[in-house]
Write a protein that holds these residues in place. Structure first.
Motif, PDB file in Angstrom:
ATOM      1  N   GLN A 159     -55.142  -5.869  13.732  1.00 57.98           N
ATOM      2  CA  GLN A 159     -53.907  -5.527  13.040  1.00 57.98           C
ATOM      3  C   GLN A 159     -53.989  -5.877  11.562  1.00 57.98           C
ATOM      4  N   ALA A 160     -54.588  -7.039  11.269  1.00 60.85           N
ATOM      5  CA  ALA A 160     -54.695  -7.473   9.882  1.00 60.85           C
ATOM      6  C   ALA A 160     -55.543  -6.511   9.062  1.00 60.85           C
ATOM      7  N   LEU A 161     -56.648  -6.072   9.630  1.00 56.61           N
ATOM      8  CA  LEU A 161     -57.528  -5.149   8.911  1.00 56.61           C
ATOM      9  C   LEU A 161     -56.892  -3.771   8.767  1.00 56.61           C
ATOM     10  N   ALA A 162     -56.099  -3.362   9.764  1.00 59.91           N
ATOM     11  CA  ALA A 162     -55.451  -2.054   9.699  1.00 59.91           C
ATOM     12  C   ALA A 162     -54.409  -1.997   8.580  1.00 59.91           C
ATOM     13  N   ALA A 163     -53.751  -3.124   8.317  1.00 57.77           N
ATOM     14  CA  ALA A 163     -52.714  -3.159   7.281  1.00 57.77           C
ATOM     15  C   ALA A 163     -53.251  -3.553   5.908  1.00 57.77           C
ATOM     16  N   MET A 164     -54.512  -3.875   5.837  1.00 56.98           N
ATOM     17  CA  MET A 164     -55.109  -4.405   4.616  1.00 56.98           C
ATOM     18  C   MET A 164     -54.926  -3.451   3.436  1.00 56.98           C
ATOM     19  N   ILE A 187     -44.916  -9.631  -6.035  1.00 60.94           N
ATOM     20  CA  ILE A 187     -45.866  -8.680  -5.450  1.00 60.94           C
ATOM     21  C   ILE A 187     -46.469  -9.319  -4.214  1.00 60.94           C
ATOM     22  N   MET A 188     -46.409  -8.602  -3.096  1.00 65.14           N
ATOM     23  CA  MET A 188     -47.021  -9.065  -1.855  1.00 65.14           C
ATOM     24  C   MET A 188     -48.134  -8.096  -1.473  1.00 65.14           C
ATOM     25  N   ILE A 189     -49.278  -8.627  -1.118  1.00 72.05           N
ATOM     26  CA  ILE A 189     -50.446  -7.813  -0.753  1.00 72.05           C
ATOM     27  C   ILE A 189     -50.857  -8.171   0.668  1.00 72.05           C
ATOM     28  N   ARG A 190     -50.969  -7.161   1.524  1.00 68.97           N
ATOM     29  CA  ARG A 190     -51.449  -7.396   2.882  1.00 68.97           C
ATOM     30  C   ARG A 190     -52.966  -7.577   2.862  1.00 68.97           C
ATOM     31  N   HIS A 191     -53.387  -8.763   3.228  1.00 65.63           N
ATOM     32  CA  HIS A 191     -54.830  -9.033   3.332  1.00 65.63           C
ATOM     33  C   HIS A 191     -55.002 -10.342   4.094  1.00 65.63           C
ATOM     34  N   GLU A 235     -53.159 -16.295   3.141  1.00 66.83           N
ATOM     35  CA  GLU A 235     -53.125 -15.004   3.811  1.00 66.83           C
ATOM     36  C   GLU A 235     -51.957 -14.190   3.250  1.00 66.83           C
ATOM     37  N   ASN A 236     -52.141 -12.863   3.159  1.00 65.65           N
ATOM     38  CA  ASN A 236     -51.111 -11.985   2.599  1.00 65.65           C
ATOM     39  C   ASN A 236     -50.573 -12.566   1.287  1.00 65.65           C
ATOM     40  N   PRO A 237     -51.403 -12.581   0.242  1.00 63.79           N
ATOM     41  CA  PRO A 237     -51.042 -13.262  -0.997  1.00 63.79           C
ATOM     42  C   PRO A 237     -49.719 -12.766  -1.584  1.00 63.79           C
ATOM     43  N   VAL A 238     -48.968 -13.709  -2.135  1.00 68.83           N
ATOM     44  CA  VAL A 238     -47.699 -13.417  -2.784  1.00 68.83           C
ATOM     45  C   VAL A 238     -47.732 -14.006  -4.191  1.00 68.83           C
ATOM     46  N   PHE A 239     -47.335 -13.193  -5.169  1.00 67.81           N
ATOM     47  CA  PHE A 239     -47.289 -13.629  -6.565  1.00 67.81           C
ATOM     48  C   PHE A 239     -45.889 -13.330  -7.091  1.00 67.81           C
TER      49      PHE A 239
END
Length: 273
Positions: A159-164, A187-191, A235-239
């Motif tokens: 799931q994590a890789l699919a949303a990356m 800014i939130m990035i799925r990774h 995980e899922n970095p947020v700035f």
């Protein structure tokens, strides 16, 4: 209802008065502590550059006791607008890879007000070393947390890789202290940002390190900031950051990871994609 003896009330009041200030200080006052680890790391991170106390130029906020060692909020907030902060290194002394992030800032980020989320592996100083027009300045906080770098990922690997690479931009209302041109964004990035120290919860094998190692944020042709990142970014970095709006309709975010993936998204400021 049975009456409470007056002696018990007095004793409880005295205990509260005695413990209250200490507890308040325990949660608010967590300055950097002496660290032999930093003595060993310093040369590799900044060389022989002289570093001055940065407390008068900017402040760093981080919890004394983290609720979640895998997502510890760290805020860098400029307190002297006369200082030009060109960049900043976020260093977590006790982490396996101490340099969590190395930022470069454009003029639109001044005065600097930024929050990131990091992993803290064990009780550690979290220090910020700023590159400024007055030389290298440093301040930080001591954070009590453990296990952040090896904490299990919150999502199934597939799931994590699919949303990356998915990204989201959110703007917040202006505070009274902000000028009309200043905005606050997140800014939130799925990774998954795998650290290399986590185990697959099914196989119990280590998951190979796979994380965002370079990030660029632009508004139009103006660069707001870049980041060279390591395994300590959550995980899922947020700035979350404040910036001066130059009128461009969108922010453009470009992220690269250690597997050679490149993710680029144009995120309209009005929230409409």
């Amino acid at each position: 209802m049975k009456a409470v003896p007056m002696k018990a009330v007095i004793a409880a009041t005295i205990a509260a008065l005695a413990c209250g200030p200490a507890l308040a200080e325990d949660t608010r006052q967590n300055p950097l502590t002496d660290s032999y680890i930093w003595t060993e790391l310093r040369g590799d991170i900044v060389g022989d550059v002289e570093i001055a106390d940065g407390a008068g130029a900017f402040e760093v906020d981080a919890p004394y006791r983290a609720n979640d060692a895998a997502t510890v909020p760290v805020t860098i907030r400029q307190t002297d607008p006369a200082v030009t902060i060109r960049g900043a290194k976020v260093v977590i002394d006790e982490n396996p890879a101490p340099v969590a992030a190395d930022f470069t800032f454009g003029p639109g980020m001044a005065p600097l007000d930024m929050e990131i989320r990091v992993r803290v592996n064990q009780y550690s100083n979290v220090r910020v070393i700023a590159d400024t027009d007055r030389g290298a300045l440093m301040t930080g906080r001591f954070v009590k947390a453990s296990g952040g770098c090896s904490a299990p990922a919150t999502r199934d690997p597939e799931q994590a890789l699919a949303a990356m690479g998915q990204m989201r931009l959110k703007h917040f209302g202006q505070t009274p202290a902000m000028s009309t041109a200043r905005r606050e964004a997140q800014i939130m990035i799925r990774h998954p940002n795998y650290s290399g120290l986590q185990r697959d919860q099914v196989t119990q094998l280590f998951i190979l390190a796979h994380f965002i190692d370079r990030l660029e944020v632009w508004q139009g042709d103006e660069r707001l900031f870049t980041m060279a990142g390591g395994i300590s970014i959550s995980e899922n970095p947020v700035f979350r950051f404040a910036y001066t709006d130059n009128g461009a309709p969108a922010l453009r975010v470009v992220a690269h990871d250690t597997e050679g993936n490149r993710f680029e998204r144009v995120l309209p400021k009005d929230g409409q994609i």
